[in-house]
Design a protein around this motif. Structure first.
Motif, PDB file in Angstrom:
ATOM      1  N   MET A   1       0.748  -1.179   0.138  1.00 46.98           N
ATOM      2  CA  MET A   1      -0.109   0.036   0.001  1.00 46.98           C
ATOM      3  C   MET A   1       0.806   1.308  -0.007  1.00 46.98           C
ATOM      4  N   LEU A   2       1.935   1.388   0.704  1.00 49.96           N
ATOM      5  CA  LEU A   2       2.683   2.365   0.935  1.00 49.96           C
ATOM      6  C   LEU A   2       3.464   2.701  -0.397  1.00 49.96           C
ATOM      7  N   VAL A   3       3.853   1.395  -0.871  1.00 47.91           N
ATOM      8  CA  VAL A   3       4.727   1.855  -2.470  1.00 47.91           C
ATOM      9  C   VAL A   3       3.898   2.143  -3.247  1.00 47.91           C
ATOM     10  N   SER A   4       2.416   1.662  -3.559  1.00 40.73           N
ATOM     11  CA  SER A   4       1.571   2.253  -4.554  1.00 40.73           C
ATOM     12  C   SER A   4       1.222   3.421  -4.232  1.00 40.73           C
ATOM     13  N   ALA A   5       0.913   3.992  -2.896  1.00 39.08           N
ATOM     14  CA  ALA A   5       0.542   5.488  -2.707  1.00 39.08           C
ATOM     15  C   ALA A   5       1.709   6.406  -2.987  1.00 39.08           C
ATOM     16  N   VAL A   6       2.966   6.049  -2.769  1.00 37.64           N
ATOM     17  CA  VAL A   6       4.219   6.839  -3.105  1.00 37.64           C
ATOM     18  C   VAL A   6       4.349   6.826  -4.588  1.00 37.64           C
ATOM     19  N   ILE A   7       4.048   5.702  -5.332  1.00 37.39           N
ATOM     20  CA  ILE A   7       3.857   5.685  -6.825  1.00 37.39           C
ATOM     21  C   ILE A   7       3.110   6.593  -7.445  1.00 37.39           C
ATOM     22  N   GLY A   8       1.875   6.650  -6.626  1.00 36.99           N
ATOM     23  CA  GLY A   8       0.683   7.468  -7.045  1.00 36.99           C
ATOM     24  C   GLY A   8       0.992   8.915  -6.912  1.00 36.99           C
ATOM     25  N   GLY A   9       1.654   9.179  -5.847  1.00 32.69           N
ATOM     26  CA  GLY A   9       2.152  10.563  -5.519  1.00 32.69           C
ATOM     27  C   GLY A   9       3.049  11.101  -6.613  1.00 32.69           C
ATOM     28  N   GLY A  16       7.769   9.246 -13.092  1.00 33.54           N
ATOM     29  CA  GLY A  16       7.563   8.037 -13.406  1.00 33.54           C
ATOM     30  C   GLY A  16       6.578   7.555 -14.239  1.00 33.54           C
ATOM     31  N   GLU A  17       6.411   8.220 -15.414  1.00 37.08           N
ATOM     32  CA  GLU A  17       5.497   8.070 -16.229  1.00 37.08           C
ATOM     33  C   GLU A  17       5.827   6.710 -17.011  1.00 37.08           C
ATOM     34  N   ALA A  18       6.973   6.178 -16.949  1.00 39.56           N
ATOM     35  CA  ALA A  18       7.192   4.892 -17.768  1.00 39.56           C
ATOM     36  C   ALA A  18       6.630   3.714 -16.999  1.00 39.56           C
ATOM     37  N   LEU A  19       6.117   3.923 -15.604  1.00 36.98           N
ATOM     38  CA  LEU A  19       5.350   2.828 -14.961  1.00 36.98           C
ATOM     39  C   LEU A  19       3.888   2.733 -15.806  1.00 36.98           C
ATOM     40  N   LEU A  20       3.597   3.551 -16.572  1.00 30.38           N
ATOM     41  CA  LEU A  20       2.191   3.757 -17.302  1.00 30.38           C
ATOM     42  C   LEU A  20       2.546   3.046 -18.632  1.00 30.38           C
ATOM     43  N   VAL A  28      -3.395   0.139 -12.698  1.00 28.12           N
ATOM     44  CA  VAL A  28      -3.010   0.128 -11.504  1.00 28.12           C
ATOM     45  C   VAL A  28      -2.532   1.280 -10.964  1.00 28.12           C
ATOM     46  N   PHE A  29      -1.343   1.827 -11.394  1.00 26.94           N
ATOM     47  CA  PHE A  29      -0.853   3.029 -11.094  1.00 26.94           C
ATOM     48  C   PHE A  29      -1.670   4.164 -11.370  1.00 26.94           C
ATOM     49  N   GLY A  30      -2.225   4.163 -12.584  1.00 22.20           N
ATOM     50  CA  GLY A  30      -3.211   5.608 -12.583  1.00 22.20           C
ATOM     51  C   GLY A  30      -4.361   5.566 -11.609  1.00 22.20           C
ATOM     52  N   ARG A  31      -4.664   4.301 -10.987  1.00 25.59           N
ATOM     53  CA  ARG A  31      -5.740   4.558  -9.923  1.00 25.59           C
ATOM     54  C   ARG A  31      -4.988   4.986  -8.591  1.00 25.59           C
ATOM     55  N   ALA A  32      -3.628   4.399  -8.424  1.00 22.21           N
ATOM     56  CA  ALA A  32      -2.872   5.103  -7.370  1.00 22.21           C
ATOM     57  C   ALA A  32      -2.711   6.569  -7.250  1.00 22.21           C
ATOM     58  N   ALA A  75      -8.645  -3.439  -3.135  1.00 20.41           N
ATOM     59  CA  ALA A  75      -9.863  -3.382  -3.971  1.00 20.41           C
ATOM     60  C   ALA A  75      -9.683  -2.001  -4.574  1.00 20.41           C
ATOM     61  N   LEU A  76      -9.263  -0.775  -3.963  1.00 16.87           N
ATOM     62  CA  LEU A  76      -9.141   0.374  -4.723  1.00 16.87           C
ATOM     63  C   LEU A  76      -8.082   0.253  -5.598  1.00 16.87           C
ATOM     64  N   LEU A  77      -7.194  -0.438  -5.584  1.00 16.37           N
ATOM     65  CA  LEU A  77      -6.088  -0.446  -6.605  1.00 16.37           C
ATOM     66  C   LEU A  77      -6.608  -1.466  -7.776  1.00 16.37           C
ATOM     67  N   GLY A  78      -7.510  -2.286  -7.372  1.00 13.47           N
ATOM     68  CA  GLY A  78      -8.096  -3.287  -8.498  1.00 13.47           C
ATOM     69  C   GLY A  78      -9.228  -2.608  -9.167  1.00 13.47           C
ATOM     70  N   GLY A  79      -9.319  -1.403  -8.777  1.00 16.21           N
ATOM     71  CA  GLY A  79     -10.630  -0.876  -9.647  1.00 16.21           C
ATOM     72  C   GLY A  79     -12.012  -1.003  -9.025  1.00 16.21           C
ATOM     73  N   ALA A  80     -12.261  -1.729  -7.888  1.00 16.18           N
ATOM     74  CA  ALA A  80     -13.481  -1.923  -7.145  1.00 16.18           C
ATOM     75  C   ALA A  80     -13.755  -0.879  -6.303  1.00 16.18           C
ATOM     76  N   THR A  81     -13.971   0.244  -6.820  1.00 12.83           N
ATOM     77  CA  THR A  81     -14.061   1.531  -5.786  1.00 12.83           C
ATOM     78  C   THR A  81     -15.346   1.286  -5.145  1.00 12.83           C
ATOM     79  N   GLY A  82     -16.394   0.950  -5.326  1.00 13.74           N
ATOM     80  CA  GLY A  82     -17.462   0.609  -3.983  1.00 13.74           C
ATOM     81  C   GLY A  82     -17.251  -0.383  -3.175  1.00 13.74           C
ATOM     82  N   LEU A  83     -16.552  -1.524  -3.856  1.00 11.39           N
ATOM     83  CA  LEU A  83     -16.435  -2.400  -2.559  1.00 11.39           C
ATOM     84  C   LEU A  83     -15.152  -1.801  -1.785  1.00 11.39           C
TER      85      LEU A  83
END
Length: 378
Positions: A1-9, A16-20, A28-32, A75-83
């Motif tokens: 979670m921390l890694v994904s949040a940092v990458i998202g930031g 870090g656009e290369a991750l996309l 995944v990283f777009g949602r992050a 679930a948020l990273l997986g795209g299931a925002t409601g869940l």
């Protein structure tokens, strides 16, 4: 979670656009990037704090809080925002129930503040679930700031303090909660009150925290005190920037990251050498290398928030160095654990620290006492 949040930031400031490049990475990283605040403030910090409380509560059902919160972040990273919203809300609700149990065991001012912090996390997650994610950070920061405030208030019980200290803190907390509530209907007035309360809280910490005395001690106590005192300075800056943003000034990035990075991560870096051994049952070997990431964090944050006001390149560089300082801290913590294990195999356990290590020994004793009686460190 921390890694994904940092990458998202990082992605939010153009790093870090290369991750996309791949479809999977872009998703995944777009949602992050979109849910950066939710992942960092609620998904990561909320889950970590919930783990600590569950350990202290000593009841199995308390672990449902971090399990649900962590699952919500995934679930948020997986795209299931409601869940994700439903899981995070359920996790915060269990967290509140844990604090109700802790209050039954020990009803004191600091445990009441911890319960208020839990309710603030629940409020933030409820706003996120209702589709008002832009309003949720107000309450997520209340959650984190009150958690720190409660722990530091408990520490002041073991040192001389003025009678006005606790009433002053409670007044500041009332103003902070009022500002958070008012922000939903009167953003300017609520934001100004919220920012003033944050600034006042930073001043309260600077005046009454035992770090003012332990900063003169050598070793780990000085390191902890410097982390705390520098974090309080960022709390004041964050409050000032929050006020400016409420009044229409372009200071949102400064407000959010002076609090989220400058204040919160200073607290993490300062407390980790004591909290990790108490909660995770691991030993680590403190050394001067611990200063490297905290210095790097503050320097890179100054570059990002002040040098980057007019220069997007400096802002992006500062953000990248922010991430590097957090990664460096993680590496140093792991190396300190490895060093402690190696030293334990090579020689008998070291003698207890001398009297100069008062802050570290006091914090460790508090953590052990809380574990025995069911109260929680943070």
């Amino acid at each position: 979670m921390l890694v994904s949040a940092v990458i998202g930031g990082l992605l939010r400031v153009g790093v870090g656009e290369a991750l996309l490049g791949s479809d999977a990475g872009a998703a995944v990283f777009g949602r992050a990037a979109v849910f950066h605040a939710a992942l960092m403030l609620s998904g990561f910090f909320g889950t970590v704090i919930a783990v600590e409380r569950a350990v202290a509560a000593r009841v199995r059902w308390a672990f449902a809080a971090p399990a649900l919160s962590g699952a919500g972040a995934l679930a948020l990273l997986g795209g299931a925002t409601g869940l994700a919203a439903a899981l995070s809300l359920a996790g915060a609700a269990v967290f509140v129930a844990v604090h109700a149990l802790l209050l039954q065991r020990q009803a004191m001012t600091h445990t009441r503040l911890l319960a208020l912090a839990a309710l603030a996390w629940l409020a933030g997650n409820a706003l996120f679930a209702a589709g008002r994610g832009a309003d949720a950070p107000v309450w997520w920061f209340v959650f984190l700031v009150l958690t720190v405030g409660a722990e530091r208030l408990e520490m002041t019980r073991f040192a001389p303090r003025k009678p006005a200290a606790e009433p002053a803190l409670l007044g500041i907390v009332a103003a902070l909660l009022a500002g958070a509530l008012l922000s939903a209907w009167q953003p300017a007035a609520g934001g100004v009150l919220y920012g003033l309360a944050l600034m006042a809280l930073g001043v309260w910490f600077a005046l009454y925290d035992v770090a003012r005395r332990t900063v003169r001690a050598p070793g780990l106590p000085r390191y902890m005190a410097l982390c705390l005192l520098s974090g309080y300075a960022w709390l004041v800056i964050g409050g000032l920037a929050w006020m400016g943003t409420a009044l229409g000034c372009p200071g949102r990035d400064m407000a959010l990251h002076a609090l989220g990075l400058g204040f919160v991560f200073s607290m993490v870096m300062g407390h980790a050498p004591v909290i990790l051994p108490a909660v995770a049952k691991v030993k680590l070997r403190f050394g001067a290398r611990f200063y490297a990431p905290i210095v790097a964090l503050h320097a890179s944050l100054l570059l990002r928030l002040f040098g980057g006001v007019e220069d997007a390149g400096l802002r992006a560089l500062g953000a990248a160095l922010n991430a590097a300082s957090v990664a460096l801290f993680a590496v140093i913590v792991v190396s300190a654990i490895v060093a402690a294990r190696h030293a334990a195999r090579q020689a008998p356990p070291p003698k207890p620290a001398d009297a100069a290590d008062a802050e570290a020994r006091l914090a460790a004793a508090l953590a052990a006492a809380r574990a025995r009686r069911g109260d929680a460190p943070h």
